[in-house]
Scaffold this motif. Structure first.
Motif, short mmCIF file in Angstrom:
data_model
loop_
_atom_site.label_atom_id
_atom_site.label_comp_id
_atom_site.label_asym_id
_atom_site.label_seq_id
_atom_site.Cartn_x
_atom_site.Cartn_y
_atom_site.Cartn_z
N GLU A 183 -10.11 20.46 -48.42
CA GLU A 183 -9.23 21.05 -47.23
C GLU A 183 -7.98 21.69 -47.59
OE1 GLU A 183 -7.76 17.33 -45.37
OE2 GLU A 183 -9.87 16.77 -45.07
N LEU A 211 -8.92 25.29 -48.40
CA LEU A 211 -9.24 26.10 -47.08
C LEU A 211 -7.86 26.62 -46.75
CD1 LEU A 211 -12.10 23.92 -45.67
CD2 LEU A 211 -12.17 26.46 -46.16
N GLU A 212 -6.91 25.79 -46.67
CA GLU A 212 -5.55 25.81 -46.26
C GLU A 212 -5.02 27.00 -47.13
OE1 GLU A 212 -2.60 22.64 -46.44
OE2 GLU A 212 -4.02 21.52 -45.64
N ARG A 257 -19.77 18.48 -42.01
CA ARG A 257 -18.44 18.95 -41.67
C ARG A 257 -17.87 20.12 -42.55
NH1 ARG A 257 -13.33 16.07 -42.54
NH2 ARG A 257 -13.95 15.57 -44.40
N GLN A 264 -19.23 22.87 -40.45
CA GLN A 264 -18.40 23.38 -39.58
C GLN A 264 -17.19 24.10 -39.85
OE1 GLN A 264 -17.63 19.50 -37.83
NE2 GLN A 264 -19.71 19.47 -36.82
N HIS A 265 -16.78 23.88 -41.33
CA HIS A 265 -15.48 24.47 -41.64
C HIS A 265 -15.91 25.58 -42.43
CE1 HIS A 265 -13.49 20.73 -41.00
NE2 HIS A 265 -12.34 21.34 -41.08
N ASP A 266 -17.08 26.24 -42.48
CA ASP A 266 -17.71 27.48 -42.82
C ASP A 266 -17.59 27.54 -44.40
OD1 ASP A 266 -18.48 30.26 -42.40
OD2 ASP A 266 -16.47 30.93 -42.41
#
Ligand code: IPE
Ligand code: IPE
Ligand code: MG
Length: 255
Positions: A53, A56-57, A97, A100-102
């Motif tokens: 996560e 990605l951020e 998941r 979905q977050h590419d």
């Protein structure tokens, strides 16, 4: 900033494009709690999710994690079996998941030794996410840096045998193209948790100019603050790639 709020990347901070992690210390984390080792591995999966996560951020392009080494087969059979089960269930649980977050998911290492069901799930996860581009998430499983170089050399030798290539044409660039991760930038930042300061046969070729960061934090305890600290340490370093400090400063001034 309240502790519950995830840290945001500062645009002024130099971020690594590719982070490689040896996730170590799961067993000790469990032992501290008088729990079986597998409980530590399960807690470790949560840390992977957190770091993903955060990548990605921060706009990090690639994350590569060491999940199982070619040497880890030497562990007790029961732990190896449980690790395989955990790999399978985590893949099944997380892949949608991630999609979905590419996130593009890829597994590197010799997968032929894995149970057939796991091999199928790996292939499905890779196929499903192949076109994704926000982040490349690579899991090194039954991977070893020496294995990687050996398989690359074997394939090169096969090309020579077939007469497609002459031995004199073999260069660093050519060999690099046969290695796992050939399509990614080399890791900028290497993190090892759990206090050990060694490479344990991880990406031997690809780490040639990577910045190393070691922390005593055990992998299940490696939280957002910990990852932020690692990226801050990276941002403060001067990468010279063989040049002098003056040359690097001049180059930066010219940009
Ligand atoms: C890393 O944690 C995970 C794997 C190697 C699968 P360890 O299981 O090595 O944990 P420690 O080093 O025994 O604490
Ligand atoms: C390295 O950890 C491999 C993984 C994290 C998957 P180990 O805990 O197996 O490494 P050594 O044996 O202590 O060097
Ligand atoms: Mg260990």
């Amino acid at each position: 900033m309240p502790a519950s709020q995830p840290p945001r990347s500062q645009p002024s901070m130099v971020m690594p494009r590719h982070v490689a992690i040896i996730m170590d210390g799961n067993g000790r984390w469990a032992r501290q709690r008088r729990m079986p080792r597998i409980a530590g591995h399960r807690a470790g999966v949560k840390s992977v999710r957190r770091v993903l996560e955060q990548c990605l951020e921060y706009g990090i392009e690639a994350l590569t994690v060491f999940a199982f080494s070619t040497e880890n087969w030497r562990r007790p059979q029961k732990e190896v079996g449980l690790l395989m089960d955990l790999f399978l269930t985590s893949l099944e649980r997380e892949v949608q998941r991630l999609h979905q977050h590419d996130v593009r998911v890829r597994i590197i290492g010799d997968r032929s030794r894995f149970p057939a069901k796991l091999q199928n799930r790996i292939a499905e996860a890779e196929r499903l996410t192949a076109g994704n581009s926000a982040l490349t998430f690579t899991i090194a499983a039954n991977y070893g840096g020496r294995w990687d170089i050996t398989q690359a050399v074997r394939r090169l030798a096969e090309s020579v045998e077939r007469g497609e290539l002459r031995a004199g044409q073999i260069s660093e660039e050519l060999l690099q193209g046969y290695l796992e991760l050939a399509d990614l930038p080399e890791p900028d930042l290497f993190i090892r948790t759990g206090g050990e300061q060694r490479v344990s046969n991880f990406l031997l070729w690809q780490l040639a100019y990577t910045e190393f960061y070691f922390t005593d934090t055990l992998w299940p305890d490696f939280d957002k603050e910990s990852f932020l600290a690692a990226t801050e340490s990276f941002a403060a370093r001067e990468r010279r790639f063989g040049r002098t400090s003056e040359q690097v400063e001049r180059q930066q001034g010219a940009q």
